[in-house]
Design an enzyme around this catalytic site. Structure first.
Site, PDB file in Angstrom:
ATOM      1  N   MET A  94      45.365  36.195  47.460  1.00  0.00           N
ATOM      2  CA  MET A  94      46.597  36.730  46.902  1.00  0.00           C
ATOM      3  C   MET A  94      46.470  37.272  45.477  1.00  0.00           C
ATOM      4  O   MET A  94      47.453  37.621  44.850  1.00  0.00           O
ATOM      5  CB  MET A  94      47.722  35.678  46.984  1.00  0.00           C
ATOM      6  CG  MET A  94      47.976  35.172  48.398  1.00  0.00           C
ATOM      7  SD  MET A  94      48.082  36.473  49.692  1.00  0.00           S
ATOM      8  CE  MET A  94      49.813  36.882  49.580  1.00  0.00           C
ATOM      9  N   ILE A  96      45.061  40.302  42.958  1.00  0.00           N
ATOM     10  CA  ILE A  96      44.677  41.710  43.061  1.00  0.00           C
ATOM     11  C   ILE A  96      43.384  41.925  42.288  1.00  0.00           C
ATOM     12  O   ILE A  96      43.277  41.553  41.117  1.00  0.00           O
ATOM     13  CB  ILE A  96      45.821  42.616  42.543  1.00  0.00           C
ATOM     14  CG1 ILE A  96      47.022  42.448  43.493  1.00  0.00           C
ATOM     15  CG2 ILE A  96      45.368  44.077  42.471  1.00  0.00           C
ATOM     16  CD1 ILE A  96      48.248  43.219  43.066  1.00  0.00           C
ATOM     17  N   HIS A 113      45.801  42.657  56.385  1.00  0.00           N
ATOM     18  CA  HIS A 113      47.152  42.705  55.844  1.00  0.00           C
ATOM     19  C   HIS A 113      48.158  42.553  56.992  1.00  0.00           C
ATOM     20  O   HIS A 113      48.004  43.183  58.040  1.00  0.00           O
ATOM     21  CB  HIS A 113      47.376  44.042  55.119  1.00  0.00           C
ATOM     22  CG  HIS A 113      48.708  44.124  54.461  1.00  0.00           C
ATOM     23  ND1 HIS A 113      48.991  43.478  53.275  1.00  0.00           N
ATOM     24  CD2 HIS A 113      49.858  44.735  54.832  1.00  0.00           C
ATOM     25  CE1 HIS A 113      50.251  43.708  52.939  1.00  0.00           C
ATOM     26  NE2 HIS A 113      50.805  44.473  53.871  1.00  0.00           N
ATOM     27  N   GLU A 178      45.846  38.508  64.136  1.00  0.00           N
ATOM     28  CA  GLU A 178      44.912  38.700  63.010  1.00  0.00           C
ATOM     29  C   GLU A 178      43.558  38.062  63.325  1.00  0.00           C
ATOM     30  O   GLU A 178      42.504  38.620  63.010  1.00  0.00           O
ATOM     31  CB  GLU A 178      45.481  38.076  61.731  1.00  0.00           C
ATOM     32  CG  GLU A 178      46.679  38.816  61.168  1.00  0.00           C
ATOM     33  CD  GLU A 178      47.144  38.231  59.833  1.00  0.00           C
ATOM     34  OE1 GLU A 178      46.308  37.771  59.032  1.00  0.00           O
ATOM     35  OE2 GLU A 178      48.377  38.233  59.593  1.00  0.00           O
TER      36      GLU A 178
END
Ligand code: GAR
Length: 192
Positions: A94, A96, A113, A178
């Site tokens: 989480m 960046i 994502h 996922e």
């Protein structure tokens, strides 16, 4: 001496939370036809539940507090170099990454994502998809570039949103997909 097969790509998986995608990637990496060898788990969160998979599967892990991003990233990069990491898989990470970090691993960072990109970049994807009355959402595996959730798409999987879906139930349905999509995308890009 071990294995005589083709050399596997040394990979680090970055996590912040439960690590269910990490678990699916580890299981995938153990298959004969997997191009991956997971050498390292990186987390920004000491309490990430997913760190337990490092212990269970005997993969080393490093936790970095992100108080100073550029110092932290330098430490991560030297860890990557030490372990000869050639691929980074973000799996529920989480933080960046900085443009510099991304540049130093150009074309070698993948992310998963929980939406059908380019729709719903960023956070709270399920909440936004439901409140916009979307009929479908899903998940995307993509290369990471310097713009958030905008790199080249490798694979996507659509998931139907039913009227009774809540953020929680939708997240659960998408997560199941996922776990299949990430290995499939890696195979697509790096099949041996
Ligand atoms: C997954 O749904 C992943 O797509 C999402 O976080 C969850 C992590 O679950 N990632 C993002 O939102 C990245 N922006 P996990 O820790 O159980 O794999």
């Amino acid at each position: 001496m071990q294995s005589t097969g083709p050399k596997k790509i040394k990979c680090a998986v970055f996590i912040s939370g439960n690590g269910s995608n990490l678990k699916s990637l580890i299981q995938f990496s153990k298959k004969k036809d997997s191009p991956l060898s997971i050498e390292l788990i990186i987390s920004d969160n000491l309490n990430a539940k997913g760190l337990k998979f490092g212990k269970i599967f005997k993969i080393s892990n490093k936790v970095f507090n992100y108080k100073n991003k550029s110092i932290t990233e330098k430490k991560i990069i030297s860890e990557m170099i030490n372990k000869k990491i050639k691929l980074i898989c973000l799996a529920g990470f989480m933080k960046i990454l900085s443009i510099n970090f991304i540049k130093s691993f150009k074309g070698k960072i993948l992310n998963i994502h929980p939406s059908l990109l380019p729709k719903y970049k960023g956070l709270n994807t399920h909440e936004r998809a439901i409140s916009n009355n979307e009929k479908y959402s899903g998940c995307t595996v993509h290369f990471v570039n310097s713009r958030l959730d905008s790199g080249k798409i490798i694979l996507q999987k659509k998931v139907k949103i039913s009227k009774s879906d809540t953020v929680k139930s939708l997240a659960k349905k998408i997560l199941i997909q996922e776990h299949k999509l990430y290995p499939k995308a890696i195979k697509k890009v790096f099949s041996l």
